[in-house]
Design an enzyme around this catalytic site. Structure first.
Site, PDB file in Angstrom:
ATOM      1  N   VAL A 334     -72.312  35.702  14.743  1.00 34.78           N
ATOM      2  CA  VAL A 334     -71.488  34.533  15.054  1.00 34.78           C
ATOM      3  C   VAL A 334     -70.360  34.363  14.050  1.00 34.78           C
ATOM      4  CG1 VAL A 334     -73.376  33.352  16.203  1.00 34.78           C
ATOM      5  CG2 VAL A 334     -73.057  33.044  13.749  1.00 34.78           C
ATOM      6  N   LYS A 336     -68.366  36.565  10.410  1.00 35.91           N
ATOM      7  CA  LYS A 336     -68.328  37.656   9.442  1.00 35.91           C
ATOM      8  C   LYS A 336     -67.412  37.279   8.297  1.00 35.91           C
ATOM      9  CE  LYS A 336     -69.561  42.190  11.255  1.00 35.91           C
ATOM     10  NZ  LYS A 336     -69.101  43.581  11.464  1.00 35.91           N
ATOM     11  N   GLY A 340     -70.797  39.341   4.064  1.00 36.47           N
ATOM     12  CA  GLY A 340     -71.715  39.914   5.043  1.00 36.47           C
ATOM     13  C   GLY A 340     -71.456  39.319   6.412  1.00 36.47           C
ATOM     14  N   GLN A 341     -72.521  38.836   7.066  1.00 33.91           N
ATOM     15  CA  GLN A 341     -72.389  38.307   8.414  1.00 33.91           C
ATOM     16  C   GLN A 341     -73.441  37.224   8.629  1.00 33.91           C
ATOM     17  OE1 GLN A 341     -73.231  41.497  11.179  1.00 33.91           O
ATOM     18  NE2 GLN A 341     -74.804  42.357   9.855  1.00 33.91           N
ATOM     19  N   LYS A 357     -77.761  34.061   7.227  1.00 36.87           N
ATOM     20  CA  LYS A 357     -76.652  34.719   6.532  1.00 36.87           C
ATOM     21  C   LYS A 357     -77.182  35.994   5.886  1.00 36.87           C
ATOM     22  CE  LYS A 357     -73.103  33.815   3.032  1.00 36.87           C
ATOM     23  NZ  LYS A 357     -72.552  32.797   2.093  1.00 36.87           N
ATOM     24  N   ASP A 456     -63.832  27.520  -2.948  1.00 37.26           N
ATOM     25  CA  ASP A 456     -63.329  28.121  -1.701  1.00 37.26           C
ATOM     26  C   ASP A 456     -63.346  27.093  -0.578  1.00 37.26           C
ATOM     27  OD1 ASP A 456     -62.236  30.039  -0.090  1.00 37.26           O
ATOM     28  OD2 ASP A 456     -64.127  31.029   0.361  1.00 37.26           O
TER      29      ASP A 456
END
Length: 882
Positions: A334, A336, A340-341, A357, A456
């Site tokens: 869902v 990336k 990672g993803q 995650k 971030d």
């Protein structure tokens, strides 16, 4: 004739196993030579016996030698032919070489009509070479020994190829002996070809075997009638070709750092090996591509035994079970990122859907994910009720070398929300709701017990809990750190990167406040406020809107020279880029924030003109909040504590949280002093917006009082322990009403009359500004009404008298508004002001003791003075002593 030129097998011919002396004597008798004097190896005498017996024996020996030579040549030619026939299927290096037509002496084959240099190790107890004999006649034994030591262990003779066999007389054509002259290794054909062609043949073999393996796997899958590979996904073994020729097993399990095979490969050809009729296939090691091909399985990934792809991401399979409880719901992730993803899964124990995650299978990402786990566990422990809008970490585990983090399943992020609006932006009311929640989040993260810097913050990392509601969660703490444990210098996404990070200055939690200001503007306008294509372009975009950074920051910035140049007078100016695009940027501060937000034009591009909640007053408050968030100096930047109390975010039905969680142990170690509740008779000391001036509050907005001096005000506060604390009011100020209580222990040393004059003057200034804003809003409303009336007149052909009467009514409404404003000014200048103030303070203190005080907003549109807001303003007045 020198015996050193005779082949070894001929020298040992006819010898019997006995002592060395007897062997030498028999050899002398056979060759009709005198016995060798071992005391003087350099003595030589001419042969004067009959050679008849020796010639017969030499002829027989010559025949045997020729037979052996022919056999040897046939064997080597056969071996070379076999090697050439296996050219596409082996890693043996091939080089052009003529057929062997001479004998092999000391493992070197002599070619016809070719002079070669022979290198022989010195042999003991044999005659000396011709060169040595030429140097020694007539010399005393001492000089001969010295000369012999100077010659060394090696000597060289140059002889014509094909000559040197027994029975063929010849005269030596050798030059004078050159001591310590060795053959150049680069002239050796085998070594030269190995060093020049090994990479070429290595690449050819890799490509060949890779294509061969792919074809073989394709044939196997077609024959079996199902996809290739097994279900368990383990690495498939190599084909028979690799299993036969690869005699060295691969023991390394590190898939990330593979070494080149040729670095540890054995020699491909052994030139000193004895001739044999059996073809010896040299052992080979696996190359990089061969090892990857060996590890490739049915999952299609070349790393981690087939479970990872080339980017070290885990290859998802629908229905796969993680940690014996989480079922993967899709083959595609869902989301990336560089970490990672993220995939969607179902928790079979808790009967709910979750988001997992999956961190990349690399050490750097694995270590950073552990820091993220630590910070999330810390925040979740201090926010068990999830009041501060931080994503909940449900657990973590390791699955096939991948660290996995389990989170609550959320909806779209704010960037997706902008895309749904075609990048036209959301309303100011929805932006206010996002700002309220994010302000509480930053207030929580900046508390002394946490001191976490997100590093971030951007729209992609702010997710909606539900697609139909405005509740949000802040995610992705992979780049986060704590104030005292900063790890990286290159942080934050470029559009939301703060000036201190661009300049390389030490940063703290205030960088997240800069990012929040950029996010709020982007959410309403639909476009990034500072959309730089590089760090230099980013800084120039900031300078266009906010002007030049303070000189103090530029003086200490390690990266200042990257953006600015300095004159001899110490004045900074924008640096000209390499491409000469300096003239494409506007002058510093030429791009006004007032115009970007559309304060007086009905929002960005006039798209919000006339909509409820988008008045000039609302935009003015929004602009004031953004300006305080986007201050160059982090010390001047508004803190989260003041953000949640800003008039743009305060609502009538909402109650602002009293203070962030804090412990008294680390109270004095923070930049902001958080004081406990009235039970401990302590108050809170906060930083003022600037240094050296007296600031008063106007509905949460802090403005400099006219005529205020820069002298610090001595403030004394009483504690339970009896300690006294002196605070420089130039940088810090007491704010009692923001804690929803009033502390009677504050004692101000400044005269009350001077403070009261400052307060009254500030109130007059505020009222004037409010009047101007109200007049501007009325003018806009009148213009809108006039346009509507003109349209109606054109459609209905109404008489002109009706429109003039309406204008007359509107003109009468304007003096009425002015009268109300004048009445307010007179009321504040009334002589009984202090008496009314004491009464109000008594009533407010009773409300504060019961924690029932709820300040209200001032309605600037109609000029009405709200009593509760008036009470709040008087609490900020420092002369109040209850």
């Amino acid at each position: 004739m020198n015996t050193a030129d005779v082949p070894d097998n001929l020298q040992s011919w006819g010898q019997q196993p006995s002592s060395s002396y007897s062997n030498t004597q028999q050899h002398s008798q056979m060759t009709n030579l005198p016995p060798i004097n071992h005391n003087n190896l350099c003595d030589t005498e001419p042969m004067n016996e009959d050679f008849q017996l020796q010639d017969v024996q030499a002829d027989e020996l010559q025949k045997q030698q020729k037979q052996q030579e022919q056999q040897h040549i046939q064997q080597q030619n056969a071996q070379r032919f076999i090697a050439q026939s296996r050219q596409p299927h082996s890693n043996i290096l091939r080089f052009p070489q003529p057929p062997i037509t001479s004998i092999k002496t000391n493992s070197h084959a002599f070619y016809p009509q070719q002079e070669v240099t022979q290198v022989r190790p010195k042999k003991h107890r044999v005659s000396m070479t011709n060169a040595e004999a030429a140097l020694t006649p007539g010399m005393p034994p001492e000089k001969q020994a010295a000369k012999k030591r100077n010659i060394g262990q090696f000597s060289t003779d140059t002889v014509p190829a094909g000559i040197g066999m027994i029975g063929i007389p010849f005269e030596s054509t050798s030059k004078p002996l050159q001591i310590q002259q060795f053959r150049n290794p680069q002239d050796a054909p085998v070594r030269k070809l190995t060093s020049d062609l090994i990479k070429t043949y290595k690449a050819i073999n890799e490509s060949f075997y890779l294509r061969k393996q792919v074809r073989r796997d394709r044939h196997k899958s077609q024959d079996a009638g199902k996809p290739k590979g097994s279900k368990d996904g383990s690495g498939a073994s190599l084909t028979d070709t690799f299993s036969i020729h690869n005699a060295i097993p691969i023991t390394s399990s590190d898939n990330h750092y593979q070494q080149d095979a040729h670095q540890n490969a054995p020699p491909l050809l052994d030139t000193n090996a004895p001739p044999t009729s059996t073809m010896v296939v040299p052992m080979r090691t696996e190359t990089d591509l061969q090892q990857q091909q060996r590890q490739k399985s049915s999952r299609g990934g070349p790393y981690n035994n087939g479970y990872d792809d080339q980017n070290y991401d885990y290859i998802l399979k629908n229905g796969e079970i993680f940690d014996k409880r989480y079922v993967i719901l899709s083959d595609t992730p869902v989301g990336k990122g560089s970490f990672g993803q993220v995939t969607k899964a179902y928790d079979t124990l808790n009967k709910e859907e979750v988001a997992i995650k999956i961190i990349k299978n690399k050490k750097t990402f694995f270590d950073q994910a552990q820091i993220e786990i630590h910070l999330l566990e810390l925040t979740n422990a201090h926010d068990k009720d999830n009041k501060y809008n931080i994503v909940t970490l449900k657990g973590h585990f390791v699955h096939r070398a991948h660290l996995c983090l389990v989170f609550e399943l959320l909806s779209y992020n704010l960037y997706d929300l902008l895309k749904n609006t075609s990048f036209r932006g959301v309303s100011l009311n929805l932006a206010r709701k996002f700002a309220q929640q994010l302000g509480k989040t930053l207030l929580f993260l900046s508390s002394p017990e946490l001191s976490i810097i997100h590093c971030d913050l951007k729209p992609e990392n702010v997710l909606l809990v539900n697609a139909k509601r405005s509740q949000i969660r802040v995610i992705d703490f992979g780049s986060s750190c704590q104030t005292g444990h900063r790890i990286y210098q290159y942080i934050q996404s470029r559009f939301y990167r703060s000036p201190e990070v661009l300049l390389g200055i030490a940063y703290d939690t205030k960088i997240d406040m800069w990012s929040l200001g950029c996010i709020l503007v982007e959410m309403h306008t639909g476009e990034p406020l500072f959309a730089g294509s590089s760090e230099v372009d980013q800084m120039m975009k900031i300078v266009e809107v906010l002007g030049m950074p303070p000189k103090e920051m530029l003086d200490i910035g390690p990266k200042t020279h990257k953006y600015f140049d300095k004159t001899e007078d110490g004045i900074y100016y924008c640096k000209k880029t390499r491409d000469g695009y300096r003239h494409t940027y506007k002058a510093p501060g030429a791009r006004k924030l007032h115009e970007i937000l559309g304060v007086t034009s009905g929002g960005p591009g006039g798209r919000r003109l006339g909509e409820p909640g988008h008045s000039v007053e609302d935009y003015s408050k929004f602009k004031d909040l953004i300006k305080r968030m986007l201050q160059f100096d982090p010390k001047q930047r508004i803190s989260p504590y003041y953000v949640v109390r800003h008039p743009f975010l305060k609502q009538k039905e909402e109650r602002v949280p009293s203070q962030p969680p804090v412990s008294h142990s680390n109270l004095q170690q923070q930049q902001q002093l958080y004081i406990q509740q009235p039970s401990s008779q302590m108050s809170q000391v906060m930083e003022s917006p600037s240094v050296g001036s007296v600031y008063v509050e106007d509905n949460g907005m802090y403005r400099q009082a006219p005529g205020s001096s820069a002298n610090p005000i001595s403030v004394t506060s009483s504690f339970d322990e009896g300690d006294a604390m002196e605070v420089d009011a130039g940088r810090r100020r007491f704010s009692a009403h923001q804690q929803n209580y009033h502390n009677p222990n504050y004692q101000y040393s400044q005269p009350q009359q001077q403070q009261q004059q400052q307060y009254q003057q500030t109130q007059r200034t505020q009222l004037e500004q409010q009047q101007k804003q109200a007049q501007l809003q009325q003018q806009l409303q009148q213009q809108q009404m006039q346009q509507q009336q003109q349209q109606q007149q054109q459609r209905q052909h109404m008489p002109q008298a009706q429109s003039s009467s309406q204008q007359h009514l509107q003109s009468r409404a304007r003096p009425r508004q002015q009268d109300q404003n004048e009445w307010r000014n007179q009321f504040e200048l009334d002589d009984t002001f202090q008496q009314k103030q004491r009464k109000v303070d008594d009533s407010v203190s009773n409300q504060i003791s019961r924690n029932q005080f709820n300040p209200q907003q001032v309605s600037m549109t109609h000029g009405n003075v709200n009593a509760n807001n008036r009470e709040m303003e008087k609490l900020d007045y420092p002369n109040n002593k209850l």
